[in-house]
Design a protein around this motif. Structure first.
Motif, PDB file in Angstrom:
ATOM      1  N   THR A 110      -4.800  10.463  -9.793  1.00  0.00           N
ATOM      2  CA  THR A 110      -4.875   9.109 -10.973  1.00  0.00           C
ATOM      3  C   THR A 110      -5.025   9.891 -12.241  1.00  0.00           C
TER       4      THR A 110
ATOM      5  N   ARG B  65      -6.381  -0.100  -7.297  1.00  0.00           N
ATOM      6  CA  ARG B  65      -5.904  -1.491  -6.883  1.00  0.00           C
ATOM      7  C   ARG B  65      -5.159  -2.193  -8.065  1.00  0.00           C
TER       8      ARG B  65
ATOM      9  N   MET C 142      -2.026  -1.319  -3.585  1.00  0.00           N
ATOM     10  CA  MET C 142      -2.973  -0.306  -3.515  1.00  0.00           C
ATOM     11  C   MET C 142      -2.234   1.016  -3.512  1.00  0.00           C
TER      12      MET C 142
ATOM     13  N   LYS D 285      -7.397   6.805  -5.804  1.00  0.00           N
ATOM     14  CA  LYS D 285      -7.182   5.201  -5.386  1.00  0.00           C
ATOM     15  C   LYS D 285      -7.493   4.310  -6.474  1.00  0.00           C
TER      16      LYS D 285
ATOM     17  N   GLU E 254     -10.538   2.862  -7.844  1.00  0.00           N
ATOM     18  CA  GLU E 254     -11.803   2.935  -6.693  1.00  0.00           C
ATOM     19  C   GLU E 254     -12.170   4.262  -6.607  1.00  0.00           C
TER      20      GLU E 254
ATOM     21  N   GLU F  92      -2.557   5.432  -3.812  1.00  0.00           N
ATOM     22  CA  GLU F  92      -3.316   6.449  -3.442  1.00  0.00           C
ATOM     23  C   GLU F  92      -2.612   7.618  -3.829  1.00  0.00           C
TER      24      GLU F  92
ATOM     25  N   HIS G 171       1.042  -1.423   0.012  1.00  0.00           N
ATOM     26  CA  HIS G 171      -0.131  -0.029  -0.066  1.00  0.00           C
ATOM     27  C   HIS G 171       0.836   1.116   0.201  1.00  0.00           C
TER      28      HIS G 171
ATOM     29  N   SER H  74       0.982   5.496  -0.644  1.00  0.00           N
ATOM     30  CA  SER H  74       0.310   6.824  -0.746  1.00  0.00           C
ATOM     31  C   SER H  74       1.261   7.775  -1.054  1.00  0.00           C
TER      32      SER H  74
ATOM     33  N   ALA I  96       0.046   8.751  -8.643  1.00  0.00           N
ATOM     34  CA  ALA I  96       0.130   7.396  -8.186  1.00  0.00           C
ATOM     35  C   ALA I  96       0.527   6.510  -9.339  1.00  0.00           C
TER      36      ALA I  96
END
Length: 338
Positions: free
Chosen positions: A121, A165, A116, A163, A152, A118, A86, A88, A95
């Protein structure tokens, strides 16, 4: 220890991202100086630092110089590990660029991984999520590995908050030949707006429609109701028999909708007129994949600064030969040999 001057080539973050990716894949340590020397704010920004931290985690690396604003970094990978990660960015920084930093290593790992991510995007000067999903990852899958990405929530500059995945199942990379685009199967232009006047999307689409003369049913708008912040992106997708390309432009404060539309028109026309399968922005990502596969070829537009920088950086880590031949004024044939 490989030594790299980050001011060479396009002088931005591309050198660092590619060096991190190939250091992880090959196990070769490197030192880079003059990081992002060609940018208005040189040194590591938040998204670049997140990329370094991501590579550090994936490669259990020893790192020095990993600080905001740092212009020098030393990176020593120790053990490449698949897993659940993950990362961020913490700002609207891209990202998707963090993802591109660690993906090559995870394609070579000994097991599946889940990422994952964050941050931003859909950012200017970075591949938007849709480009990864529709243009880039289908080519990765054709070369062997299985990589699936799910958005997401979108995150636009300057608010961020996006976010997505990614599920990665490694497999040996096979060479890929992409010399023909084939027949165009589907076209779509989509204007996406979040917390800005809907009229902006209409004006962008009107500009593109007037220039490209595509059918009315090939244009659509999308209004995001739950975006963390305001944003606008215009995307033109060209799906052909052998490849899908995506061209984007972003709305910004003080930038007219007609200007955004004009940017997309220029890119689409240049691509279609050249009759090549691979566009300018897909080229540098495909170069790296073929170098790791130790073989492949494709036709593309004249190489830009990012692609030239990719070639220079790859030469520090990989023993591959890349030949670029001019076929026509706007057509280049690229061949990669291991």
């Amino acid at each position: 220890m490989v030594r790299i001057d980050g001011s060479k080539g396009e002088g931005g973050g591309q050198v660092l991202r590619t060096a991190l990716a190939l250091s992880l894949v090959t196990g070769t340590p490197f030192t880079i100086t003059n990081i992002r020397a060609g940018r208005k704010k040189p040194g590591l920004l938040r998204q670049h630092l997140t990329g370094v931290k991501a590579a550090e985690a994936v490669g259990a690396a020893e790192v020095s110089g990993a600080e905001l604003g740092s212009r020098e970094l030393t990176f020593r990978p120790r053990a490449l590990a698949a897993g659940n990660y993950h990362f961020s960015v913490g700002t609207a920084g891209s990202a998707t660029l963090v993802f591109q930093t660690v993906l090559p290593a995870l394609l070579m790992a000994q097991g599946p991984s889940t990422l994952m991510l964050e941050g931003g995007t859909h950012n200017p000067a970075a591949p938007p999520f849709d480009f990864l999903q529709k243009a880039f990852l289908p080519l990765v899958r054709r070369m062997g590995p299985s990589v699936e990405a799910t958005l997401e929530r979108p995150g636009f500059f300057p608010a961020g908050g996006g976010k997505f995945r990614v599920d990665v199942k490694p497999a040996p990379l096979k060479p890929l030949s992409l010399m023909e685009r084939g027949r165009v199967l589907r076209r779509e232009v989509k204007a996406v707006v979040a917390a800005i006047p809907f009229d902006v999307a209409k004006r962008e689409l009107d500009t593109v429609a007037g220039a490209l003369k595509w059918r009315p049913d090939e244009f659509r708008t999308e209004e995001l109701k739950r975006s963390p912040g305001p944003g606008n992106v215009l995307m033109a997708e060209v799906e052909s028999e052998h490849v899908t390309e995506l061209f984007t432009a972003f709305g910004e404060r003080g930038k007219r909708a007609e200007e955004v539309g004009g940017e997309v028109v220029h890119e689409v026309k240049r691509y279609l007129d050249a009759e090549v399968p691979v566009g300018e922005h897909l080229c540098d990502q495909l170069l790296l994949l073929l170098a790791l596969a130790k073989g492949g070829s494709f036709r593309t537009l004249p190489l830009d600064g990012h692609a030239e920088t990719q070639l220079e950086t790859m030469a520090h880590f990989l023993d591959v030969k890349v030949q670029v031949r001019e076929v026509e004024r706007e057509v280049r044939e690229v061949e990669v040999r291991g």
